[in-house]
Design an enzyme around this catalytic site. Structure first.
Site, mmCIF file in Angstrom:
data_model
loop_
_atom_site.group_PDB
_atom_site.id
_atom_site.type_symbol
_atom_site.label_atom_id
_atom_site.label_comp_id
_atom_site.label_asym_id
_atom_site.label_seq_id
_atom_site.Cartn_x
_atom_site.Cartn_y
_atom_site.Cartn_z
ATOM 1 N N HIS A 3 0.847 -1.198 0.000
ATOM 2 C CA HIS A 3 0.000 0.000 0.000
ATOM 3 C C HIS A 3 0.879 1.243 0.000
ATOM 4 O O HIS A 3 2.064 1.181 0.297
ATOM 5 C CB HIS A 3 -0.825 0.098 1.292
ATOM 6 C CG HIS A 3 -1.699 -1.064 1.592
ATOM 7 N ND1 HIS A 3 -3.059 -1.039 1.398
ATOM 8 C CD2 HIS A 3 -1.419 -2.277 2.100
ATOM 9 C CE1 HIS A 3 -3.582 -2.182 1.790
ATOM 10 N NE2 HIS A 3 -2.618 -2.954 2.217
ATOM 11 N N GLU A 85 2.562 -0.921 4.435
ATOM 12 C CA GLU A 85 2.310 0.436 3.954
ATOM 13 C C GLU A 85 3.635 1.141 3.713
ATOM 14 O O GLU A 85 4.499 1.146 4.580
ATOM 15 C CB GLU A 85 1.519 1.237 5.004
ATOM 16 C CG GLU A 85 0.149 0.677 5.327
ATOM 17 C CD GLU A 85 -0.964 1.213 4.414
ATOM 18 O OE1 GLU A 85 -0.660 2.016 3.496
ATOM 19 O OE2 GLU A 85 -2.125 0.809 4.631
ATOM 20 N N HIS A 121 -2.528 -3.168 -3.299
ATOM 21 C CA HIS A 121 -3.921 -2.954 -2.896
ATOM 22 C C HIS A 121 -4.812 -2.785 -4.128
ATOM 23 O O HIS A 121 -5.937 -3.281 -4.168
ATOM 24 C CB HIS A 121 -3.997 -1.714 -1.997
ATOM 25 C CG HIS A 121 -5.199 -1.694 -1.109
ATOM 26 N ND1 HIS A 121 -5.464 -0.641 -0.276
ATOM 27 C CD2 HIS A 121 -6.194 -2.603 -0.911
ATOM 28 C CE1 HIS A 121 -6.602 -0.914 0.381
ATOM 29 N NE2 HIS A 121 -7.044 -2.084 0.018
ATOM 30 N N ASP A 131 -3.614 2.391 -4.706
ATOM 31 C CA ASP A 131 -2.256 2.248 -4.172
ATOM 32 C C ASP A 131 -1.700 0.836 -4.399
ATOM 33 O O ASP A 131 -2.502 -0.098 -4.515
ATOM 34 C CB ASP A 131 -2.230 2.639 -2.677
ATOM 35 C CG ASP A 131 -3.124 1.776 -1.805
ATOM 36 O OD1 ASP A 131 -4.280 1.532 -2.188
ATOM 37 O OD2 ASP A 131 -2.656 1.328 -0.757
#
Ligand SMILES: [Zn+2]
Length: 146
Positions: A3, A85, A121, A131
């Site tokens: 992400h 992330e 994602h 993303d």
């Protein structure tokens, strides 16, 4: 699952991502935070712009990063994926140290769990999520974890 995130959107640094994933984001701190404070979201890992790695959730526990999603016929991606992330945005290149940390982390996880399916994602929630975005260098990432 890869992400990107930045809080507020497009800004880097600051405590906000930590706060969001720890469930303590102050809705009064920024107009955008009002929309997302109180959401139950988390990720296993965050890689900051300088390459530093922060872990929020043990990898054998579920984190809430996928949302409504589907991958290879599996509808509940949160149940079987590890969410990473990268502090970033769809319209900005990722930083060099982020690729290095991501490669190291992925190799460590593959040593523990075996070969992992690598996805973004946007791959598991197309139309809903964009993303990690067009700047994420998949070829480089894949080559770095072979
Ligand atoms: Zn995402």
């Amino acid at each position: 699952m890869i992400h990107n995130i930045s809080l507020p959107p497009g800004e880097f640094g600051g405590p906000w991502i930590d706060d969001l994933f720890m469930g303590r984001l102050d809705p009064a701190a920024h107009p955008y935070f009002r929309e997302i404070a109180g959401l139950r979201v988390s990720a296993h890992f965050l890689i900051r712009r300088d390459g530093s790695l922060i872990q929020y959730v043990p990898t054998d526990k579920r984190a809430w990063h996928a949302g409504v999603s589907s991958w290879n016929g599996c509808e509940r991606c949160n149940d079987l994926s590890i969410g990473v992330e990268l502090e970033g945005a769809d319209d900005v290149p990722f930083a060099e140290p982020q690729y290095e940390t991501l490669a190291r982390l992925t190799r460590d996880l593959q040593a523990r769990y075996g070969i992992l399916d690598l996805a973004g994602h946007s791959d598991i929630a197309p139309g809903r999520k964009t993303d990690p975005g067009p700047w994420f260098d998949w070829a480089r990432f894949r080559a770095s974890v072979m």
